[in-house]
Design an enzyme around this catalytic site. Structure first.
Site, PDB file in Angstrom:
ATOM      1  N   HIS A  48     -38.885 -35.280 -91.660  1.00 11.87           N
ATOM      2  CA  HIS A  48     -39.970 -34.822 -90.790  1.00 11.87           C
ATOM      3  C   HIS A  48     -40.495 -35.974 -89.931  1.00 11.87           C
ATOM      4  CE1 HIS A  48     -40.772 -30.639 -92.139  1.00 11.87           C
ATOM      5  NE2 HIS A  48     -40.133 -31.061 -93.228  1.00 11.87           N
ATOM      6  N   GLU A  71     -42.165 -35.885 -87.273  1.00  8.10           N
ATOM      7  CA  GLU A  71     -43.508 -35.624 -86.738  1.00  8.10           C
ATOM      8  C   GLU A  71     -44.605 -36.140 -87.656  1.00  8.10           C
ATOM      9  OE1 GLU A  71     -42.937 -32.211 -89.567  1.00  8.10           O
ATOM     10  OE2 GLU A  71     -41.671 -33.436 -88.263  1.00  8.10           O
ATOM     11  N   CYS A 122     -35.769 -30.390 -90.258  1.00  5.58           N
ATOM     12  CA  CYS A 122     -35.748 -29.804 -91.596  1.00  5.58           C
ATOM     13  C   CYS A 122     -35.106 -28.415 -91.586  1.00  5.58           C
ATOM     14  CB  CYS A 122     -37.150 -29.796 -92.197  1.00  5.58           C
ATOM     15  SG  CYS A 122     -37.159 -29.563 -93.993  1.00  5.58           S
TER      16      CYS A 122
END
Length: 239
Positions: free
Chosen positions: A211, A213, A107
């Site tokens: 994202h 994660e 990001c």
């Protein structure tokens, strides 16, 4: 032994301190690395020591980059930057690149990499592009999901067999002019916003606008992509 991965701190503007989402750390661990959070107030000597000791670096998400770094034409659409974080991360990125450490960006990390290498940013997607695709999180925090087109051969195409990938999205800025030594490896299917880039040289340099994660446990292609990063870091383990 797991390669040591330096993870850049997030910034809490209210408390004026660094902090970290646990899921960044879990992503690196599950991909085979040993994550360590880097402080934001590091002296130049500390930056150099981090580069000497770490096998790779993850540049995380967060606030807008200060518009002065990319000669913004519409700075009024940029949100308040994290000045201390900008200063550290640009220095760290240059230092890590100079010794060929593998780098992964998420990001804001993608945007910082592009700016550091000579690219520019769209200050606000809604203003500059007018896209109907929602790239931000929507109230009350439900992740915006959309499709991206994978372009050509890359680490991303190796991680995912298909040509269209569904990702989450939490940003209002994006790459405008791509840095000369980066190639675009994914774009948003609906509005062609740059969603992933890869360095054109031999060094590992990959960054994504979404994202991973937050979604890798249900979408394993995201973990596979980060595993490529960790494998390169492991193979060039700092002696």
């Amino acid at each position: 032994m797991r390669p040591l991965i330096g993870v850049t701190s997030l910034w809490d503007d209210v408390k004026s301190c660094g902090w970290m989402w646990q899921n960044y750390m879990e992503l690196i661990w599950d991909a085979g690395g040993m994550p360590v959070v880097l402080p934001l107030n590091a002296a130049p000597e500390a930056v150099q020591e981090a580069v000497d000791r770490c096998d790779g670096f993850l540049f995380t998400g967060g606030q807008d980059i200060a518009p002065s770094y990319f000669d913004s034409q519409y700075p009024q659409y940029c949100q308040k930057p994290a000045v201390a974080r900008d200063a550290l991360e640009f220095e760290l990125f240059d230092a890590a690149r100079s010794v060929h450490r593998p780098i992964f960006g998420i990001c804001r990390g993608l945007q910082l990499i592009n700016v550091a290498m000579g690219g520019t940013l769209l200050e606000d997607i809604a203003y500059r592009v007018g896209s109907k695709t929602e790239h931000r999180y929507v109230t009350p925090g439900t992740p915006s999901m959309h499709e991206v087109d994978i372009l050509g051969e890359s680490y991303l195409s190796k991680a995912y067999d298909g040509k269209v990938l569904t990702v989450n999205s939490f940003h209002h800025q994006a790459i405008d002019r791509v840095a000369p030594s980066l190639k675009v490896i994914a774009r948003s299917s609906s509005d062609q916003i740059v969603e992933a880039v890869q360095g054109e040289g031999e060094d590992f340099l990959v960054a994504v606008q979404w994202h991973p994660e937050r979604i890798y446990q249900g979408r394993p292609e995201n973990l596979r992509l980060v595993e490529f990063f960790i494998e390169v870091a492991k193979n060039q383990h700092v002696k």
